[in-house]
Design a protein around this motif. Sequence first.
Motif, PDB file in Angstrom:
ATOM      1  N   ASP A   1      41.506  56.435  34.963  1.00 31.81           N
ATOM      2  CA  ASP A   1      42.873  56.385  34.464  1.00 31.81           C
ATOM      3  C   ASP A   1      42.746  56.430  32.946  1.00 31.81           C
ATOM      4  OD1 ASP A   1      45.391  55.700  33.586  1.00 31.81           O
ATOM      5  OD2 ASP A   1      45.747  54.300  35.222  1.00 31.81           O
TER       6      ASP A   1
ATOM      7  N   PRO B   1      55.988  60.250  36.652  1.00 33.26           N
ATOM      8  CA  PRO B   1      55.200  59.036  36.387  1.00 33.26           C
ATOM      9  C   PRO B   1      55.194  58.619  34.915  1.00 33.26           C
ATOM     10  CG  PRO B   1      53.736  60.939  36.540  1.00 33.26           C
ATOM     11  CD  PRO B   1      55.142  61.454  36.734  1.00 33.26           C
ATOM     12  N   ASN B   2      55.171  59.605  34.018  1.00 33.70           N
ATOM     13  CA  ASN B   2      55.013  59.243  32.605  1.00 33.70           C
ATOM     14  C   ASN B   2      55.879  60.135  31.715  1.00 33.70           C
ATOM     15  OD1 ASN B   2      53.626  61.598  32.930  1.00 33.70           O
ATOM     16  ND2 ASN B   2      51.682  60.856  32.121  1.00 33.70           N
TER      17      ASN B   2
ATOM     18  N   HIS C   1      53.056  53.330  30.627  1.00 33.24           N
ATOM     19  CA  HIS C   1      52.004  53.149  31.628  1.00 33.24           C
ATOM     20  C   HIS C   1      52.374  51.923  32.473  1.00 33.24           C
ATOM     21  CE1 HIS C   1      48.012  52.138  33.305  1.00 33.24           C
ATOM     22  NE2 HIS C   1      47.814  53.435  33.252  1.00 33.24           N
TER      23      HIS C   1
ATOM     24  N   LYS D   1      57.977  53.855  34.269  1.00 27.36           N
ATOM     25  CA  LYS D   1      58.091  54.892  35.310  1.00 27.36           C
ATOM     26  C   LYS D   1      59.350  54.707  36.150  1.00 27.36           C
ATOM     27  CE  LYS D   1      55.540  52.306  38.809  1.00 27.36           C
ATOM     28  NZ  LYS D   1      54.850  52.352  40.074  1.00 27.36           N
TER      29      LYS D   1
ATOM     30  N   TRP E   1      46.756  54.126  37.729  1.00 27.93           N
ATOM     31  CA  TRP E   1      47.329  55.210  38.536  1.00 27.93           C
ATOM     32  C   TRP E   1      46.520  55.508  39.792  1.00 27.93           C
ATOM     33  CZ3 TRP E   1      52.072  56.034  38.265  1.00 27.93           C
ATOM     34  CH2 TRP E   1      52.768  56.041  37.056  1.00 27.93           C
ATOM     35  N   ASN E   2      45.215  55.340  39.744  1.00 33.49           N
ATOM     36  CA  ASN E   2      44.394  55.675  40.912  1.00 33.49           C
ATOM     37  C   ASN E   2      44.655  54.753  42.108  1.00 33.49           C
ATOM     38  OD1 ASN E   2      42.597  56.428  38.322  1.00 33.49           O
ATOM     39  ND2 ASN E   2      42.391  57.921  39.952  1.00 33.49           N
TER      40      ASN E   2
ATOM     41  N   VAL F   1      47.690  53.994  43.262  1.00 28.50           N
ATOM     42  CA  VAL F   1      49.118  54.187  43.546  1.00 28.50           C
ATOM     43  C   VAL F   1      49.456  54.029  45.039  1.00 28.50           C
ATOM     44  CG1 VAL F   1      49.219  56.684  43.961  1.00 28.50           C
ATOM     45  CG2 VAL F   1      51.086  55.572  42.713  1.00 28.50           C
TER      46      VAL F   1
ATOM     47  N   PRO G   1      48.191  61.611  36.299  1.00 34.48           N
ATOM     48  CA  PRO G   1      49.017  60.774  37.189  1.00 34.48           C
ATOM     49  C   PRO G   1      49.931  61.585  38.114  1.00 34.48           C
ATOM     50  CG  PRO G   1      49.534  60.353  34.864  1.00 34.48           C
ATOM     51  CD  PRO G   1      48.341  61.260  34.897  1.00 34.48           C
TER      52      PRO G   1
END
Length: 526
Positions: free
Chosen positions: A21, A142-143, A154, A203, A316-317, A319, A373
């Motif tokens: 991330d 997401p961003n 974030h 987000k 993010w990984n 999620v 992301p």
Amino acid sequence: MKNNLFLITQLLICHLISAQDTYQRNSSADVQSYIFDLKLNDKNNHIEGKAKVTINFQNEVNEFALDLIAKSENYGMQVVSVFEDSIKVNYTYENNKIKIIPTPEEEKNRTYTIQYKGIPERGLVIDTTKFGERSFFGDNWPNLARHWLPSVDHPSDKASIEFRITAPEHYDVVATGEKIEESNLDNGTKLTIYREPAPVAMKVVTIGVTKFASRLLGDVEGIPVSAWVYPENRLDGFSDYGVATKVLQFFIDNIGPYSYTKLANMQAKTQWGGLENAGNIAYFENSVTGKNEVEGLIAHEIAHQWFGNSATENDWNHVWLSEGFATYFAILYQEGVYGDKKRKEELGLDRKQIIEYYQKNPSPIVDASITDPMKVLSTNTYQKGGWVLNMLRHKLGDEAFWKGIKTYYNTYQNGNVMTIDFQKIMEEVSGKDLNLFFQQWIFTKGYPELKWDWSYKKGKITLNIIQTQKQYLFDFPLEIGLQKEGTSIIKTVQISNRKSSFKFALDSPPDSVVLDPNLWLLLQEK
Ligand SMILES: [Zn+2]
């Protein structure tokens, strides 16, 4: 020894993943609150903004950065000034980062005001509705918040939020939080203020500004639930979104208290089918049909209020802690309303998708190779994540599963989590070691691919089962249904080897034998 080895592997993987991330986090600055003062107009798509950002410096007071996409050609923002209280401070604005240098004081809690302006390319969608009405919709996931809101964009840094929207007075304004002011100003504009005290990630914060028909659908445990739809869709929209009260009650009863001041259900221009904005969910424009066709979607987005919004992935990984949970809790809601048949139907469809996806994308749920992301959303993080929760529920039993879910939410409400945090809670509550379970289902790609046969001889049924997938041998309980004249006997076997053989005594040969008749194992029959 085996367990320790797994733990070490997992720690290594976790370490690797946090390296994936790629968001550059601030070393000491932790945002406590945002106040976004935005001026919108009808002449053009220019916005004028003033962001008040209150920071707590956790260690030393040092330079920190906020994300904001800078002007380039037609789109992007220009920073006009940056103040610390009433003092102009030094800052740089390069590579879409405002780097602010605090004044040399001891004080650890400080408020910065950033004045800026420009035309957002994304994040705030300025367009027209399907009925041709001008509209402004936040669509950050997401961003994309950084296109219109200077912020730590974030999920690891959550903060309370206030929107102060000044717009031409003919608009209706809804946003994250509770409405605390609506005032017509002298010059044909209206100021509308919404404030959400609970910490939220960028987000999932939003505004909706257009012509709306809105209605209070009900009050659930003190939470006002409303629908905000286009006036042309008024009655159909109120009817379709009406189920939100029932869904909210189900999750409060089964998981724990809701975290936000309201739950608005908003018809919107969004690039998603639904976007789970905290307390202000956006559903795609054509979600309104008057035929109650989006109950599953509504349940998914409302489930996110607990998972993803309140207990938020720190990285993010991970999620799946958001999407896998929302997927499975939407199924649990529907199971609660329509019975176990509905759970099986949904999981059967999801299993097909998982298998299809895996043929083209052999990767685990937590995939260290993903750095963008936008790419973390997949059949792995949604459907497979949901399936993993289904298997965990079966492994622990309903009582321990729900107790674990409640404890997990209670522990991390309004906080941030990683997969290991969830695992630990489920282990504590159930008293079971779940290292192998999480290792094989979350951090390993694939699922058991089973080749099997059965035979009957002299009062005994024999089953031979082979795991044919190459990369990894799974360890799992497998239910076998022996069916005879419409009734079914279930036998459970534990499989951990490549080849297994089982024998059961049975008076007469069964009509048929089925693997996993009740959909508790993610498997593919070969
Ligand atoms: Zn979702």
